[in-house]
Design a protein around this motif. Structure first.
Motif, PDB file in Angstrom:
ATOM      1  N   MET A   1      40.073  39.514  47.682  1.00  0.00           N
ATOM      2  CA  MET A   1      40.877  38.692  45.759  1.00  0.00           C
ATOM      3  C   MET A   1      40.817  37.669  45.696  1.00  0.00           C
ATOM      4  N   MET A  42      33.391  34.504  45.240  1.00  0.00           N
ATOM      5  CA  MET A  42      34.434  34.134  45.968  1.00  0.00           C
ATOM      6  C   MET A  42      34.374  33.250  47.097  1.00  0.00           C
ATOM      7  N   GLY A  67      27.229  41.494  44.227  1.00  0.00           N
ATOM      8  CA  GLY A  67      28.601  41.903  43.839  1.00  0.00           C
ATOM      9  C   GLY A  67      28.605  42.793  42.578  1.00  0.00           C
ATOM     10  N   GLU A 233      40.487  39.902  55.428  1.00  0.00           N
ATOM     11  CA  GLU A 233      40.330  40.847  54.366  1.00  0.00           C
ATOM     12  C   GLU A 233      39.356  40.120  53.440  1.00  0.00           C
ATOM     13  N   GLU A 234      38.758  38.301  53.651  1.00  0.00           N
ATOM     14  CA  GLU A 234      37.596  38.022  53.230  1.00  0.00           C
ATOM     15  C   GLU A 234      36.234  38.661  53.725  1.00  0.00           C
ATOM     16  N   HIS A 236      36.037  41.791  54.456  1.00  0.00           N
ATOM     17  CA  HIS A 236      35.358  43.004  54.237  1.00  0.00           C
ATOM     18  C   HIS A 236      35.044  43.385  52.735  1.00  0.00           C
ATOM     19  N   ALA A 237      35.597  42.562  51.673  1.00  0.00           N
ATOM     20  CA  ALA A 237      35.281  42.275  50.302  1.00  0.00           C
ATOM     21  C   ALA A 237      34.196  41.851  50.925  1.00  0.00           C
ATOM     22  N   TYR A 238      33.926  40.229  51.058  1.00  0.00           N
ATOM     23  CA  TYR A 238      32.190  40.850  51.558  1.00  0.00           C
ATOM     24  C   TYR A 238      31.334  42.074  51.918  1.00  0.00           C
ATOM     25  N   SER A 240      32.150  45.271  51.871  1.00  0.00           N
ATOM     26  CA  SER A 240      32.090  46.137  50.782  1.00  0.00           C
ATOM     27  C   SER A 240      30.795  46.056  49.638  1.00  0.00           C
ATOM     28  N   ALA A 241      31.044  44.807  49.364  1.00  0.00           N
ATOM     29  CA  ALA A 241      30.533  44.896  48.005  1.00  0.00           C
ATOM     30  C   ALA A 241      29.075  44.813  48.662  1.00  0.00           C
TER      31      ALA A 241
END
Length: 351
Positions: A1, A42, A67, A233-234, A236-238, A240-241
């Motif tokens: 996020m 991010m 992304g 959290e970060e 998982h963001a990487y 996921s993309a």
């Protein structure tokens, strides 16, 4: 996020879509942060709010292949000339003539190419880890700068850049191994610098010798997360993309050395940069090693006429591992070198 006060945007320039994060007043002086492999906008999460707080309009795009920006399915679509075109298109879409540009990893060649082909669009440029007049000119440009005391030519023909030859020779294998467990891949990659590696061959120099990434395994090992670089959290963001888009696009940045060299040869001003330039070296980055090797010599000795060099004791992921130090160096340089681009305080006559 994204952090608080950071907003999400997309722009279309021709057929290409660029997603970007932005923070700060829309009329503030523009600073654009350009990420590298295998990151996202991010990656500059620690920088955007700081520049916002100083009155800048801070923007960080997802690069092509990453992304929520456009993804392409052919190697040649990730050549530097096209990526620079994306960035100039973004600048135009923002309604600006110029910006301060800041890059890291593959974002550094992009920023160097913006500076050397479009100097009129640059108030100043700063790069982390990758010096000028190196990888933006193709792989051959860095081979003569390899430290042969660390990388004897008979054992490491391309020195620390052996991994880039592995992409060219085994692209499908390299990509499949990274995609086999994307979460573990990024968890392994995003790690802080290790002082114990100084003077020793980098892990990237072993890739061809070992038959691939991760010592030739079919997927990345499950190592603990490095909390000094990324949160869960970060991470998982990487992941996921990169799971959604795959590694074809990010890895294709390594597949255009000949085209990139031809593009760099067309730089204006014979490749000399006259605008203020900041380079931040990472002490414990053993692939982009500039502290004891000759890698930064062309930049320092010849091609940058207004150069500031700083060094931070970090690994390759400097902006995430040592954000306070990076922000301090960047802001001090902006104060010292870029008076005209600094936010102008509001006075009564401005209303």
């Amino acid at each position: 996020m994204p952090p608080l006060h950071v907003t999400e945007h997309t722009v279309k320039t021709g057929a290409h879509t660029t997603f970007f994060l932005a923070s700060g007043p829309e009329d503030g002086p523009l600073i654009i942060f350009v990420h590298g492999w295998p990151e996202l906008s991010m990656s500059w999460r620690h920088q955007l709010p700081v520049l916002d707080g100083l009155g800048f309009r801070a923007v960080a795009p997802d690069m092509r292949g990453y992304g929520r920006s456009s993804v392409y399915d052919e190697h040649h679509q990730y050549a530097q000339e096209l990526i620079v075109g994306d960035m100039i298109g973004l600048l135009d879409a923002l309604g600006r003539e110029r910006a301060v540009w800041v890059g890291h990893d593959w974002g550094s060649p992009v920023v160097w190419n913006v500076a050397s082909h479009h100097p009129e669009r640059c108030a100043a440029v700063a790069n982390l880890c990758v010096p000028y007049y190196t990888l933006e000119r193709g792989l051959d440009a860095v081979l003569d700068l390899v430290d042969r005391n660390v990388y004897p030519e008979d054992q490491y023909p391309a020195g620390q850049w052996e991994y880039q030859l592995f992409y060219q020779e085994n692209f499908t294998r390299a990509t499949a191994v990274m995609e086999a467990n994307v979460y573990n891949t990024v968890k392994l990659l995003f790690r802080k610098g290790n002082p114990a590696g100084q003077g020793k061959p980098s892990a990237t120099s072993m890739v061809r010798k070992n038959g691939g990434w991760f010592s030739g395994a079919d997927e990345a090992p499950d190592l603990p997360r490095d909390a000094d670089v990324v949160t869960e959290e970060e991470l998982h963001a990487y992941a996921s993309a990169l799971t959604r888009n795959g590694f074809f696009g990010p890895n294709s940045y390594y597949m255009n050395h000949e085209a990139n060299a031809a593009y760099a040869a067309r730089a204006v001003n014979d490749g000399y940069l006259n605008m203020p330039v900041l380079f931040i070296a990472a002490t414990y980055d053993y692939t982009c090693e500039t502290v004891t090797s000759r890698l930064a010599e062309p930049m320092i000795n010849t091609y940058c006429r207004d150069l500031t060099v700083a060094q931070i004791d970090s690994g390759h992921w400097m902006a995430q591992e040592k954000p306070f130090e990076v922000n301090s160096v960047l802001v001090r340089w902006l104060v010292d070198s870029e008076h005209d681009h600094w936010p102008r305080p509001k006075v009564e006559s401005d209303k």
